[in-house]
Scaffold this motif. Sequence first.
Motif, PDB file in Angstrom:
ATOM      1  N   SER A   1      43.658  42.534  40.868  1.00 44.89           N
ATOM      2  CA  SER A   1      42.934  41.610  39.988  1.00 44.89           C
ATOM      3  C   SER A   1      43.192  41.995  38.540  1.00 44.89           C
ATOM      4  N   LEU A   2      43.488  41.001  37.687  1.00 47.97           N
ATOM      5  CA  LEU A   2      43.745  41.295  36.280  1.00 47.97           C
ATOM      6  C   LEU A   2      42.427  41.509  35.537  1.00 47.97           C
ATOM      7  N   PRO A   3      42.338  42.564  34.739  1.00 50.23           N
ATOM      8  CA  PRO A   3      41.137  42.806  33.941  1.00 50.23           C
ATOM      9  C   PRO A   3      41.133  41.942  32.688  1.00 50.23           C
ATOM     10  N   ARG A   4      40.062  42.030  31.948  1.00 48.78           N
ATOM     11  CA  ARG A   4      39.984  41.333  30.653  1.00 48.78           C
ATOM     12  C   ARG A   4      40.754  42.086  29.587  1.00 48.78           C
ATOM     13  N   LEU A   5      40.819  43.430  29.723  1.00 48.91           N
ATOM     14  CA  LEU A   5      41.491  44.267  28.725  1.00 48.91           C
ATOM     15  C   LEU A   5      41.910  45.571  29.378  1.00 48.91           C
ATOM     16  N   VAL A   6      43.047  46.107  28.921  1.00 43.33           N
ATOM     17  CA  VAL A   6      43.525  47.414  29.388  1.00 43.33           C
ATOM     18  C   VAL A   6      43.445  48.404  28.237  1.00 43.33           C
ATOM     19  N   LEU A   7      42.867  49.551  28.533  1.00 41.44           N
ATOM     20  CA  LEU A   7      42.821  50.649  27.569  1.00 41.44           C
ATOM     21  C   LEU A   7      43.726  51.742  28.110  1.00 41.44           C
ATOM     22  N   LEU A   8      44.784  52.084  27.367  1.00 39.88           N
ATOM     23  CA  LEU A   8      45.861  52.930  27.901  1.00 39.88           C
ATOM     24  C   LEU A   8      46.145  54.126  27.014  1.00 39.88           C
ATOM     25  N   ASP A   9      46.107  55.305  27.609  1.00 44.55           N
ATOM     26  CA  ASP A   9      46.545  56.527  26.935  1.00 44.55           C
ATOM     27  C   ASP A   9      48.023  56.716  27.263  1.00 44.55           C
ATOM     28  N   LEU A  10      48.866  56.663  26.249  1.00 43.24           N
ATOM     29  CA  LEU A  10      50.308  56.737  26.475  1.00 43.24           C
ATOM     30  C   LEU A  10      50.775  58.105  26.949  1.00 43.24           C
ATOM     31  N   ARG A  11      49.890  59.099  26.941  1.00 37.05           N
ATOM     32  CA  ARG A  11      50.286  60.415  27.450  1.00 37.05           C
ATOM     33  C   ARG A  11      50.297  60.460  28.970  1.00 37.05           C
ATOM     34  N   VAL A  12      49.734  59.448  29.619  1.00 40.27           N
ATOM     35  CA  VAL A  12      49.859  59.354  31.069  1.00 40.27           C
ATOM     36  C   VAL A  12      51.338  59.179  31.405  1.00 40.27           C
ATOM     37  N   GLU A  13      51.831  59.919  32.384  1.00 43.29           N
ATOM     38  CA  GLU A  13      53.252  59.836  32.741  1.00 43.29           C
ATOM     39  C   GLU A  13      53.626  58.396  33.101  1.00 43.29           C
ATOM     40  N   GLY A  14      54.645  57.872  32.404  1.00 41.04           N
ATOM     41  CA  GLY A  14      55.055  56.491  32.621  1.00 41.04           C
ATOM     42  C   GLY A  14      54.219  55.477  31.863  1.00 41.04           C
ATOM     43  N   GLY A  15      53.352  55.951  30.951  1.00 38.61           N
ATOM     44  CA  GLY A  15      52.450  55.056  30.229  1.00 38.61           C
ATOM     45  C   GLY A  15      53.171  54.039  29.362  1.00 38.61           C
ATOM     46  N   PHE A  16      54.224  54.488  28.673  1.00 44.36           N
ATOM     47  CA  PHE A  16      54.934  53.556  27.798  1.00 44.36           C
ATOM     48  C   PHE A  16      55.661  52.493  28.618  1.00 44.36           C
ATOM     49  N   GLU A  17      56.206  52.877  29.750  1.00 41.32           N
ATOM     50  CA  GLU A  17      56.871  51.910  30.630  1.00 41.32           C
ATOM     51  C   GLU A  17      55.856  50.897  31.170  1.00 41.32           C
ATOM     52  N   LEU A  18      54.635  51.362  31.449  1.00 41.34           N
ATOM     53  CA  LEU A  18      53.583  50.444  31.895  1.00 41.34           C
ATOM     54  C   LEU A  18      53.243  49.448  30.795  1.00 41.34           C
TER      55      LEU A  18
ATOM     56  N   GLN B   1      37.045  50.088  35.379  1.00 42.66           N
ATOM     57  CA  GLN B   1      37.770  50.741  36.475  1.00 42.66           C
ATOM     58  C   GLN B   1      38.677  51.787  35.850  1.00 42.66           C
ATOM     59  N   GLY B   2      38.380  53.049  36.110  1.00 43.72           N
ATOM     60  CA  GLY B   2      39.162  54.130  35.549  1.00 43.72           C
ATOM     61  C   GLY B   2      40.177  54.662  36.534  1.00 43.72           C
ATOM     62  N   VAL B   3      41.416  54.812  36.085  1.00 44.60           N
ATOM     63  CA  VAL B   3      42.477  55.382  36.928  1.00 44.60           C
ATOM     64  C   VAL B   3      43.216  56.439  36.123  1.00 44.60           C
ATOM     65  N   ASP B   4      43.900  57.344  36.848  1.00 44.56           N
ATOM     66  CA  ASP B   4      44.543  58.457  36.149  1.00 44.56           C
ATOM     67  C   ASP B   4      46.059  58.454  36.245  1.00 44.56           C
ATOM     68  N   THR B   5      46.644  57.468  36.932  1.00 45.00           N
ATOM     69  CA  THR B   5      48.100  57.398  37.047  1.00 45.00           C
ATOM     70  C   THR B   5      48.578  55.958  36.853  1.00 45.00           C
ATOM     71  N   VAL B   6      49.855  55.833  36.531  1.00 42.16           N
ATOM     72  CA  VAL B   6      50.454  54.513  36.371  1.00 42.16           C
ATOM     73  C   VAL B   6      50.488  53.773  37.699  1.00 42.16           C
ATOM     74  N   ASP B   7      50.759  54.481  38.794  1.00 42.76           N
ATOM     75  CA  ASP B   7      50.787  53.838  40.103  1.00 42.76           C
ATOM     76  C   ASP B   7      49.423  53.245  40.445  1.00 42.76           C
ATOM     77  N   ALA B   8      48.358  53.994  40.151  1.00 49.04           N
ATOM     78  CA  ALA B   8      47.004  53.493  40.407  1.00 49.04           C
ATOM     79  C   ALA B   8      46.707  52.289  39.521  1.00 49.04           C
ATOM     80  N   ALA B   9      47.204  52.319  38.297  1.00 43.72           N
ATOM     81  CA  ALA B   9      47.001  51.187  37.388  1.00 43.72           C
ATOM     82  C   ALA B   9      47.707  49.942  37.914  1.00 43.72           C
TER      83      ALA B   9
END
Length: 207
Positions: A45-62, A30-38
């Motif tokens: 539903s919780l996934p098995r793993l999250v792959l996160l690009d920290l350049r997404v606004e608010g990524g580090f806070e997520l 499941q691909g999303v482009d914002t922290v709110d969507a994430a």
Amino acid sequence: MRFLLVDAFPMVRAALTGLIEQHFAGARVQGVDTVDAARSALAASLPRLVLLDLRVEGGFELLQQLRRDHLMLPVVVISGSDEAEDALHALEAGAVGYVPERSDLDTLVQALQLVLAGGTYVPPLKPRVDEAPASAIPALPDWAGLPLTPRQKDVLHLLTQGLSNKLIARELGVSVDTVKDHVAAVLKALGVNSRTQAVVAAQKVRG
């Protein structure tokens, strides 16, 4: 097995989705482009793993939120930096994998496999030297100078490969409790407080 991919760039999401689905049987991305969507996806539903690009606004806070609210959910960070300080910052915030963008696709697949098996992935990294003079960077001892037994050095080596205590115990043919004792000795020798810090510190020592 569901993966949550948080990345602002559609082409990157498409490429990573294809790669994951190709190498992980039954994977759904499941691909999303914002922290709110994430956050909405995580609430559903919780996934098995999250792959996160920290350049997404608010990524580090997520990333910090995931550690706080879902401690056992593994997060792999994709980063444009290969500096040890940045990797350590992400690992301390809750990531269990750190993959610089310069890494090839095989490396990314291996990192995800390792994390899904309970390990931690940290690539070879370089120290940041542009913000402090060389004299201000403490010198770390060579592995040969560390007060460790040969078996503890074996444990240190396996830690740098990202293996969990259970996998290290299996590799060395010892109990998990014995591995925990060895890991404690390694942390003390490196002057760090966690296994993720030990991995980064060990990279510098060998470096």
